[in-house]
Design a protein around this motif. Structure first.
Motif, short mmCIF file in Angstrom:
data_model
loop_
_atom_site.label_atom_id
_atom_site.label_comp_id
_atom_site.label_asym_id
_atom_site.label_seq_id
_atom_site.Cartn_x
_atom_site.Cartn_y
_atom_site.Cartn_z
N ALA A 69 0.83 -1.20 0.00
CA ALA A 69 0.00 0.00 0.00
C ALA A 69 0.87 1.26 0.00
CB ALA A 69 -0.95 0.00 1.19
N ASP A 70 1.94 1.26 0.79
CA ASP A 70 2.86 2.40 0.82
C ASP A 70 3.52 2.60 -0.54
OD1 ASP A 70 2.25 2.76 3.50
OD2 ASP A 70 4.13 1.86 4.23
N ASP A 72 2.39 1.62 -3.49
CA ASP A 72 1.37 2.08 -4.45
C ASP A 72 1.09 3.57 -4.26
OD1 ASP A 72 1.18 -0.49 -5.44
OD2 ASP A 72 -0.69 -0.96 -4.37
N ARG A 73 1.01 4.02 -3.01
CA ARG A 73 0.76 5.43 -2.73
C ARG A 73 1.92 6.29 -3.25
NH1 ARG A 73 -1.01 4.74 1.77
NH2 ARG A 73 0.89 4.65 3.01
N GLU A 74 3.15 5.86 -2.99
CA GLU A 74 4.31 6.59 -3.48
C GLU A 74 4.32 6.68 -5.00
OE1 GLU A 74 7.98 5.15 -1.82
OE2 GLU A 74 7.15 5.21 0.21
N ARG A 76 1.79 6.69 -7.01
CA ARG A 76 0.78 7.66 -7.47
C ARG A 76 1.25 9.10 -7.28
NH1 ARG A 76 -2.62 4.18 -4.65
NH2 ARG A 76 -2.80 5.68 -2.95
N LEU A 77 2.10 9.34 -6.28
CA LEU A 77 2.55 10.70 -5.99
C LEU A 77 3.75 11.12 -6.83
CD1 LEU A 77 2.24 10.65 -2.10
CD2 LEU A 77 0.67 11.70 -3.75
#
Length: 82
Positions: A69-70, A72-74, A76-77
């Motif tokens: 999850a971390d 994937d979030r990175e 996207r950013l």
């Protein structure tokens, strides 16, 4: 079973839920190259410089789902280059 990126016996990445998750990480890190073999005419992705993706033991308090999850979030950013 969690998986991670290894070089020889050294674990280089966090643990992720699936082998495919580690392949994604390796591609983003530039560790995947296309190789051509005599058996197949189309190139296939392989890990560069003897890196390996293998099952791994979790570190204390490590959560592969949170690591994914971390990541994937990175992703996207991160700014995308065209």
């Amino acid at each position: 079973m969690p998986y991670a990126l290894f070089y020889q016996d050294a674990k280089l990445s966090k643990a992720y839920p699936t082998e495919a998750d580690v392949w994604t990480l390796a591609r983003k890190s530039g560790l995947v190259v296309d190789a051509i073999s005599e058996e197949k005419s189309a190139p296939r992705p392989v890990l560069d410089n003897d890196y390996e993706i293998r099952p791994c033991q979790l570190e204390p308090n490590e959560d592969p789902a949170k690591n994914k999850a971390d990541a994937d979030r990175e992703a996207r950013l991160e700014p995308r280059l065209n």
